[in-house]
Design a protein around this motif. Structure first.
Motif, PDB file in Angstrom:
ATOM      1  N   GLN A   3       0.823  -1.202   0.000  1.00  0.00           N
ATOM      2  CA  GLN A   3       0.000   0.000   0.000  1.00  0.00           C
ATOM      3  C   GLN A   3       0.858   1.253   0.000  1.00  0.00           C
ATOM      4  OE1 GLN A   3      -2.739   0.298   3.290  1.00  0.00           O
ATOM      5  NE2 GLN A   3      -4.108   1.626   2.136  1.00  0.00           N
ATOM      6  N   LEU A   4       0.535   2.149  -0.901  1.00  0.00           N
ATOM      7  CA  LEU A   4       1.160   3.463  -0.968  1.00  0.00           C
ATOM      8  C   LEU A   4       0.034   4.483  -0.941  1.00  0.00           C
ATOM      9  CD1 LEU A   4       3.549   2.748  -3.995  1.00  0.00           C
ATOM     10  CD2 LEU A   4       4.207   2.780  -1.589  1.00  0.00           C
ATOM     11  N   VAL A   5       0.151   5.473  -0.097  1.00  0.00           N
ATOM     12  CA  VAL A   5      -0.902   6.478   0.001  1.00  0.00           C
ATOM     13  C   VAL A   5      -0.292   7.865  -0.017  1.00  0.00           C
ATOM     14  CG1 VAL A   5      -2.821   7.366   1.344  1.00  0.00           C
ATOM     15  CG2 VAL A   5      -2.368   4.905   1.336  1.00  0.00           C
ATOM     16  N   GLU A   6      -0.655   8.647  -1.013  1.00  0.00           N
ATOM     17  CA  GLU A   6      -0.165  10.015  -1.129  1.00  0.00           C
ATOM     18  C   GLU A   6      -1.077  10.983  -0.390  1.00  0.00           C
ATOM     19  OE1 GLU A   6       0.323   7.971  -5.242  1.00  0.00           O
ATOM     20  OE2 GLU A   6      -1.229   8.189  -3.703  1.00  0.00           O
ATOM     21  N   SER A   7      -0.491  12.099   0.017  1.00  0.00           N
ATOM     22  CA  SER A   7      -1.262  13.181   0.621  1.00  0.00           C
ATOM     23  C   SER A   7      -0.507  14.482   0.413  1.00  0.00           C
ATOM     24  CB  SER A   7      -1.491  12.926   2.114  1.00  0.00           C
ATOM     25  OG  SER A   7      -0.253  12.883   2.802  1.00  0.00           O
ATOM     26  N   GLY A   8      -1.173  15.595   0.696  1.00  0.00           N
ATOM     27  CA  GLY A   8      -0.510  16.886   0.617  1.00  0.00           C
ATOM     28  C   GLY A   8      -0.815  17.689  -0.623  1.00  0.00           C
ATOM     29  N   GLY A   9      -1.558  17.102  -1.548  1.00  0.00           N
ATOM     30  CA  GLY A   9      -1.922  17.853  -2.740  1.00  0.00           C
ATOM     31  C   GLY A   9      -2.933  18.935  -2.417  1.00  0.00           C
ATOM     32  N   GLY A  10      -3.190  19.798  -3.381  1.00  0.00           N
ATOM     33  CA  GLY A  10      -4.155  20.864  -3.175  1.00  0.00           C
ATOM     34  C   GLY A  10      -4.016  21.919  -4.245  1.00  0.00           C
ATOM     35  N   THR A  85       0.614  21.500 -12.761  1.00  0.00           N
ATOM     36  CA  THR A  85      -0.694  20.938 -12.432  1.00  0.00           C
ATOM     37  C   THR A  85      -0.805  19.505 -12.921  1.00  0.00           C
ATOM     38  OG1 THR A  85      -1.806  23.078 -12.435  1.00  0.00           O
ATOM     39  CG2 THR A  85      -3.174  21.144 -12.856  1.00  0.00           C
ATOM     40  N   GLY A  86      -1.343  18.641 -12.085  1.00  0.00           N
ATOM     41  CA  GLY A  86      -1.533  17.253 -12.485  1.00  0.00           C
ATOM     42  C   GLY A  86      -1.811  16.364 -11.291  1.00  0.00           C
ATOM     43  N   LEU A  87      -1.975  15.095 -11.579  1.00  0.00           N
ATOM     44  CA  LEU A  87      -2.154  14.090 -10.539  1.00  0.00           C
ATOM     45  C   LEU A  87      -0.776  13.516 -10.226  1.00  0.00           C
ATOM     46  CD1 LEU A  87      -4.393  12.760  -8.884  1.00  0.00           C
ATOM     47  CD2 LEU A  87      -4.567  11.015 -10.674  1.00  0.00           C
ATOM     48  N   TYR A  88      -0.388  13.607  -8.979  1.00  0.00           N
ATOM     49  CA  TYR A  88       0.947  13.177  -8.570  1.00  0.00           C
ATOM     50  C   TYR A  88       0.864  11.818  -7.886  1.00  0.00           C
ATOM     51  CZ  TYR A  88       3.121  17.586  -9.788  1.00  0.00           C
ATOM     52  OH  TYR A  88       3.623  18.666 -10.479  1.00  0.00           O
ATOM     53  N   TYR A  89       1.704  10.915  -8.356  1.00  0.00           N
ATOM     54  CA  TYR A  89       1.715   9.548  -7.854  1.00  0.00           C
ATOM     55  C   TYR A  89       3.028   9.210  -7.164  1.00  0.00           C
ATOM     56  CZ  TYR A  89      -2.102   8.774 -11.217  1.00  0.00           C
ATOM     57  OH  TYR A  89      -3.281   8.828 -11.929  1.00  0.00           O
ATOM     58  N   CYS A  90       2.921   8.411  -6.151  1.00  0.00           N
ATOM     59  CA  CYS A  90       4.067   7.783  -5.513  1.00  0.00           C
ATOM     60  C   CYS A  90       4.190   6.367  -6.077  1.00  0.00           C
ATOM     61  CB  CYS A  90       3.817   7.740  -4.004  1.00  0.00           C
ATOM     62  SG  CYS A  90       5.027   6.850  -3.042  1.00  0.00           S
ATOM     63  N   ALA A  91       5.403   5.947  -6.372  1.00  0.00           N
ATOM     64  CA  ALA A  91       5.624   4.623  -6.938  1.00  0.00           C
ATOM     65  C   ALA A  91       6.791   3.950  -6.230  1.00  0.00           C
ATOM     66  CB  ALA A  91       5.904   4.726  -8.428  1.00  0.00           C
ATOM     67  N   ALA A  92       6.785   2.621  -6.260  1.00  0.00           N
ATOM     68  CA  ALA A  92       7.850   1.890  -5.569  1.00  0.00           C
ATOM     69  C   ALA A  92       8.155   0.591  -6.291  1.00  0.00           C
ATOM     70  CB  ALA A  92       7.428   1.601  -4.128  1.00  0.00           C
ATOM     71  N   TYR A 107       8.280   0.642 -12.340  1.00  0.00           N
ATOM     72  CA  TYR A 107       7.736   0.517 -10.993  1.00  0.00           C
ATOM     73  C   TYR A 107       6.532  -0.422 -10.946  1.00  0.00           C
ATOM     74  CZ  TYR A 107      10.803   4.333  -9.750  1.00  0.00           C
ATOM     75  OH  TYR A 107      11.910   5.094  -9.532  1.00  0.00           O
ATOM     76  N   ALA A 108       6.535  -1.286  -9.938  1.00  0.00           N
ATOM     77  CA  ALA A 108       5.466  -2.278  -9.814  1.00  0.00           C
ATOM     78  C   ALA A 108       4.306  -1.798  -8.955  1.00  0.00           C
ATOM     79  CB  ALA A 108       6.031  -3.562  -9.224  1.00  0.00           C
ATOM     80  N   TYR A 109       4.578  -0.889  -8.036  1.00  0.00           N
ATOM     81  CA  TYR A 109       3.559  -0.504  -7.052  1.00  0.00           C
ATOM     82  C   TYR A 109       3.273   0.989  -7.143  1.00  0.00           C
ATOM     83  CZ  TYR A 109       5.236  -4.970  -5.356  1.00  0.00           C
ATOM     84  OH  TYR A 109       5.626  -6.285  -5.276  1.00  0.00           O
ATOM     85  N   TRP A 110       1.995   1.310  -7.036  1.00  0.00           N
ATOM     86  CA  TRP A 110       1.560   2.696  -7.200  1.00  0.00           C
ATOM     87  C   TRP A 110       0.510   3.066  -6.169  1.00  0.00           C
ATOM     88  CZ3 TRP A 110       3.521   5.976 -10.926  1.00  0.00           C
ATOM     89  CH2 TRP A 110       4.368   5.383 -11.864  1.00  0.00           C
ATOM     90  N   GLY A 111       0.555   4.343  -5.767  1.00  0.00           N
ATOM     91  CA  GLY A 111      -0.517   4.886  -4.958  1.00  0.00           C
ATOM     92  C   GLY A 111      -1.627   5.408  -5.854  1.00  0.00           C
ATOM     93  N   PRO A 112      -2.747   5.822  -5.268  1.00  0.00           N
ATOM     94  CA  PRO A 112      -3.882   6.314  -6.046  1.00  0.00           C
ATOM     95  C   PRO A 112      -3.682   7.724  -6.588  1.00  0.00           C
ATOM     96  CG  PRO A 112      -4.373   6.456  -3.722  1.00  0.00           C
ATOM     97  CD  PRO A 112      -3.057   5.739  -3.835  1.00  0.00           C
ATOM     98  N   GLY A 113      -2.699   8.465  -6.053  1.00  0.00           N
ATOM     99  CA  GLY A 113      -2.421   9.806  -6.546  1.00  0.00           C
ATOM    100  C   GLY A 113      -3.055  10.897  -5.695  1.00  0.00           C
TER     101      GLY A 113
END
Length: 120
Positions: A3-10, A85-92, A107-113
């Motif tokens: 599980q990868l979960v991004e936060s902090g966008g706005g 501007t865009g949807l930012y993803y974390c990947a691992a 990258y095999a694993y991704w957060g929802p953005g």
């Protein structure tokens, strides 16, 4: 469960700053930040090798960092522009080194953005 979960966008005005966070629940060797604008391909922004701390970035205004103790990855974004501007993803990924660590297919694993919107 991976599980990868991004936060902090706005929403922020041009010239402003944001710090994105990504919390993760497994051990990886390489992690990165990617972004995708509507109608455009997903592009690499920055990456980091977890053990060595070695980083790479295509945006001099962006800095990737980590807090291993808190299983958290960060992306500090300064002097933001409208084109950021865009949807930012974390990947691992568990492999290291990656052939092309700023390329999304590595990258095999991704957060929802998390959405970043920069306005004038």
């Amino acid at each position: 469960q991976v599980q990868l979960v991004e936060s902090g966008g706005g929403s922020v005005q041009a010239g402003g700053s944001l710090r994105l966070s990504c919390t993760y629940t497994a051990r990886y060797n390489c992690m990165g930040w990617f972004r995708q604008a509507p109608g455009k391909e997903r592009e690499g922004v920055a990456c980091i090798y977890i053990v060595s701390g070695s980083t790479d970035s295509v945006k001099g205004r962006f800095t990737i960092s980590q807090d291993i103790a808190k299983n958290t990855l960060f992306l500090q974004m300064n002097s933001l522009k409208i084109e950021d501007t865009g949807l930012y993803y974390c990947a691992a990924d568990s492999r290291a080194p990656l052939r092309r660590p700023l390329f999304f297919s590595e990258y095999a694993y991704w957060g929802p953005g998390t959405q970043v919107t920069v306005s004038s």
